[in-house]
Design a protein around this motif. Structure first.
Motif, short mmCIF file in Angstrom:
data_model
loop_
_atom_site.label_atom_id
_atom_site.label_comp_id
_atom_site.label_asym_id
_atom_site.label_seq_id
_atom_site.Cartn_x
_atom_site.Cartn_y
_atom_site.Cartn_z
N VAL B 78 0.84 -1.20 0.00
CA VAL B 78 0.00 0.00 0.00
C VAL B 78 0.88 1.25 0.00
O VAL B 78 0.62 2.20 -0.75
CB VAL B 78 -0.97 -0.01 1.20
N LEU B 79 1.94 1.26 0.82
CA LEU B 79 2.84 2.42 0.86
C LEU B 79 3.44 2.68 -0.52
O LEU B 79 3.42 3.80 -1.03
CB LEU B 79 3.96 2.19 1.86
N PHE B 80 3.95 1.61 -1.11
CA PHE B 80 4.58 1.71 -2.44
C PHE B 80 3.57 2.27 -3.45
O PHE B 80 3.84 3.25 -4.15
CB PHE B 80 5.05 0.32 -2.86
N LEU B 117 -4.92 -11.17 -11.79
CA LEU B 117 -4.32 -11.74 -13.00
C LEU B 117 -2.93 -11.17 -13.28
O LEU B 117 -1.98 -11.91 -13.52
CB LEU B 117 -5.25 -11.42 -14.17
N LEU B 118 -2.82 -9.84 -13.21
CA LEU B 118 -1.56 -9.20 -13.53
C LEU B 118 -0.50 -9.58 -12.49
O LEU B 118 0.65 -9.89 -12.83
CB LEU B 118 -1.74 -7.68 -13.58
N ALA B 119 -0.91 -9.57 -11.21
CA ALA B 119 0.03 -9.91 -10.14
C ALA B 119 0.56 -11.33 -10.33
O ALA B 119 1.74 -11.60 -10.15
CB ALA B 119 -0.66 -9.77 -8.78
N LEU B 120 -0.34 -12.25 -10.73
CA LEU B 120 0.05 -13.64 -10.98
C LEU B 120 1.23 -13.72 -11.95
O LEU B 120 2.20 -14.43 -11.73
CB LEU B 120 -1.12 -14.39 -11.62
N GLY B 127 9.73 -13.13 -9.51
CA GLY B 127 10.10 -14.18 -8.58
C GLY B 127 9.21 -14.17 -7.34
O GLY B 127 8.85 -13.10 -6.85
N ALA B 128 8.83 -15.38 -6.84
CA ALA B 128 8.03 -15.46 -5.63
C ALA B 128 8.90 -15.04 -4.46
O ALA B 128 10.11 -14.94 -4.58
CB ALA B 128 7.50 -16.87 -5.43
N GLY B 129 8.30 -14.79 -3.33
CA GLY B 129 9.04 -14.26 -2.18
C GLY B 129 8.51 -12.90 -1.83
O GLY B 129 7.86 -12.26 -2.66
N GLY B 130 8.76 -12.46 -0.60
CA GLY B 130 8.16 -11.22 -0.09
C GLY B 130 8.32 -10.04 -1.03
O GLY B 130 7.37 -9.33 -1.35
N MET B 131 9.55 -9.85 -1.54
CA MET B 131 9.85 -8.69 -2.37
C MET B 131 9.09 -8.74 -3.70
O MET B 131 8.45 -7.77 -4.11
CB MET B 131 11.37 -8.69 -2.64
N GLY B 132 9.14 -9.90 -4.36
CA GLY B 132 8.47 -10.05 -5.64
C GLY B 132 6.97 -9.83 -5.53
O GLY B 132 6.37 -9.16 -6.37
N THR B 134 5.33 -8.16 -3.17
CA THR B 134 5.05 -6.76 -2.86
C THR B 134 5.08 -5.91 -4.13
O THR B 134 4.16 -5.15 -4.40
CB THR B 134 6.08 -6.22 -1.85
N LEU B 135 6.13 -6.09 -4.91
CA LEU B 135 6.26 -5.31 -6.14
C LEU B 135 5.12 -5.64 -7.11
O LEU B 135 4.50 -4.73 -7.67
CB LEU B 135 7.59 -5.63 -6.82
N ALA B 136 4.85 -6.93 -7.28
CA ALA B 136 3.81 -7.35 -8.22
C ALA B 136 2.46 -6.74 -7.83
O ALA B 136 1.76 -6.16 -8.67
CB ALA B 136 3.71 -8.87 -8.26
#
Lengths: 314, 270
Positions: B78-80, B117-120, B127-132, B134-136
């Protein structure tokens, strides 16, 4: 009206082109050579070279895009690297399963939500209004995959009324096919009804405040007629727009529900293909779902003037 | 009256959630990853308040660690989305011209992809993982912020006080930041609150599909997904994570509704 129609069609055409550009860029962003991604690991160097030639992979990206769009417009979306099936018939087949569930669920949700929302608006600030709104807020806060699991547990496992696993096509055995989609449809319908009830209620309240409603009442028109003839048609416009957005969102997020109920829909196909790195199918699912969403919004906007003729005149 | 009541309930839920999440980072009753095969599938009891899972791990500890993950990802997302979306929306609405047109085309393109859909697909790339994740999710939700900010900018930029700011010689950028931005804060806060709930739901959904933060790290979504085979014998495995997602969503819906009623009296119908 014609100007509105043309303008709206033009906007959809632009959005569709943007969808195509986005899908193209997304797939090209996946690390690796585009031709090998599309043909899979088993492709020979000769096959790869043919595809590179055909897609102009030695040329600048905008040219590559045109080659690619040409293929897409001819309905050639490649073949699945996992099964070797042509992508287009595969995704259309799977899409049907999802579309039936989403459409039936949405129709049920509308049938529940419009009367409930109208009733709550009519009885605004009463106890029954409060109960309807609270129930709606609770419903729209439930994750579909959780409600689905609980429904499976209750009606599938504990009561044994409905099957827990699997799917049968409607053309194979109609009655059994229905038994497989009852729970997913009920799950979605309940959640979406929550969203729609609040929208229908809010729109109806705005209409009920207007002078012509007071005028109709003063003329002695029965409450029933006021609601059915004056409030309902006018309150339906905004709700219709929301229905369009929700339909798209349902299709975009259907993968979780199809996972719960092990249904062979487009969402499950997309996730399975992501796991299998089956990029032609991933690309096909993306293109199809986004295009359908654009078309749904187009249909909604074209229907809108039926409920609110002012729109077409702008 | 109902608005204040909703605000109270909603903010209480969100407060408990944040406390649980922060506590979950530093302390949990048991180690959320600790396997204890002697105590597998224990029902809720005085010792294990929410029971144990198929590996004997304490559910309450995993719920708390999962809260840390989900709330952390949702807050960051949300911040991003809000920070970058606001900047883009301000500049786009403020400058207009070709810059605005290009940005709106990109926004429309992103908004044409419904739901997660787009996030998927972005997760495949990032890449999966917290960072990926969040960005997605941030990229998928940012256009909504851009739209809201831009339309607010367009609606206030011709008002007298903005004209006044320009005519006393303030630069366009200063006017944007000092006079137009404050007008965007109300709609942004309404959107951000609801978005928090959507992101929690989307993140759980992705985890449920196996595309979220990878196991054995607990998330509410993957706890729900792995509970499935034990459904009949250990219902508590499925109840607590699902309930947590639903409560988080309910909390953000209630607070979002209350904020909207307050800032946009026209919409105040409750």
């Amino acid at each position: 009206m014609a100007a509105y129609l043309l303008k709206r069609l033009g906007m959809s055409a632009i959005t569709l082109s943007l969808v195509a550009v986005t899908v193209f860029v997304l797939i090209r962003l996946v690390p690796g050579d585009a031709a090998s991604l599309m043909l899979g690991e088993s492709a020979t160097e000769a096959q790869l070279e043919i595809l590179r030639q055909r897609w102009g992979l030695d040329q600048p990206l905008p040219i590559q895009f045109l080659y690619w769009v040409g293929d897409v417009l001819r309905g050639d979306l490649g073949t699945s690297t996992r099964t070797g099936q042509a992508v287009l018939p595969l995704i259309l087949d799977r899409f049907q399963v999802s579309a039936v569930i989403v459409l039936v669920a949405m129709s049920l949700a509308v049938l529940i939500a419009i009367p409930a929302g109208l009733f709550a608006a009519w009885r605004q600030n009463s106890l029954s209004d409060f109960l309807v709104v609270t129930l709606a807020t609770l419903l729209l806060s439930v994750p579909s995959f959780w409600l689905g699991l609980l429904m499976l547990l209750l009606f599938g496992l504990k009561l044994g009324w409905l099957p827990v696993l699997g799917y049968v096509g409607f053309n194979e055995d109609f009655l059994r096919a229905i038994s497989f989609i009852v729970l997913p449809v009920a799950t979605l319908a309940l959640i979406e009804a929550g969203v729609l009830i609040r929208m229908a209620r809010a729109s109806a309240i705005e209409i009920l405040r207007l002078e012509y409603v007071a005028h109709a009442r003063a003329k002695g028109v029965s409450e029933w007629k006021v609601l059915a003839k004056h409030v309902l048609p006018n309150a339906f416009g905004p709700t219709l727009t929301l229905i369009g957005l929700l339909l798209g969102n349902l299709l975009g997020g259907i993968a979780v529900l199809e996972t719960v109920f092990t249904l062979p829909g487009i969402g499950r196909l997309l996730v399975d293909s992501i796991y299998a790195r089956d990029y032609p199918v991933v690309q096909g699912c993306l293109l199809l779902t986004a295009s359908v969403f654009v078309m749904i919004n187009l249909v909604v906007d074209l229907l809108y003037p039926v409920f609110d003729p002012r729109v077409a005149r702008v | 009256m109902p608005t204040r009541f909703n605000l109270l309930i909603g903010s209480t839920i969100l407060a408990v959630l944040f406390v649980a999440a922060i506590l979950g980072i530093v302390w949990t009753p048991y180690d959320p990853m600790l396997l204890d095969m002697m105590n597998r599938l224990q029902p809720p009891s005085g010792q294990y308040w929410l029971g144990t899972d198929e590996f004997g791990r304490d559910i309450l500890s995993r719920i708390m660690a999962g809260a840390a993950t989900s709330v952390g990802i949702a807050t960051a997302t949300v911040l991003f989305a809000v920070v970058f979306g606001t900047m883009i929306g301000l500049v786009s609405g403020g400058l207009r011209g070709w810059f605005d047109r290009v940005l709106m085309a990109v926004t429309d393109a992103v908004l044409a992809f419904p739901g997660i859909l787009l996030a998927l697909v972005l997760i495949v790339i990032l890449g999966a993982g917290g960072m990926g994740i969040t960005l997605a999710l941030a990229i998928a939700y940012m256009p909504a912020v851009v739209r809201v900010v831009r339309s607010t900018v367009l609606s206030v930029r011709e008002k007298e006080f903005i004209e006044a700011s320009r005519s006393i010689g303030n630069s366009e950028l200063y006017t944007l930041a000092a006079h137009i931005l404050p007008n965007c804060l109300a709609p942004i806060s309404v959107l951000a609150t609801s978005m928090f709930g959507w992101v929690i739901l989307a993140e759980s959904g992705l985890s449920f599909l196996g595309l979220g933060v990878p196991p054995p790290a607990p998330t509410w979504g993957n706890m729900l997904a792995t509970s499935r085979p034990y459904f009949e014998q250990a219902l508590w495995l499925s109840i607590s994570p699902g309930l947590c997602i639903a409560l988080a969503l309910l909390g953000s819906n209630l607070v979002g509704d209350a904020l909207r009623d307050r800032f946009d009296p026209r919409m105040a119908v409750a």
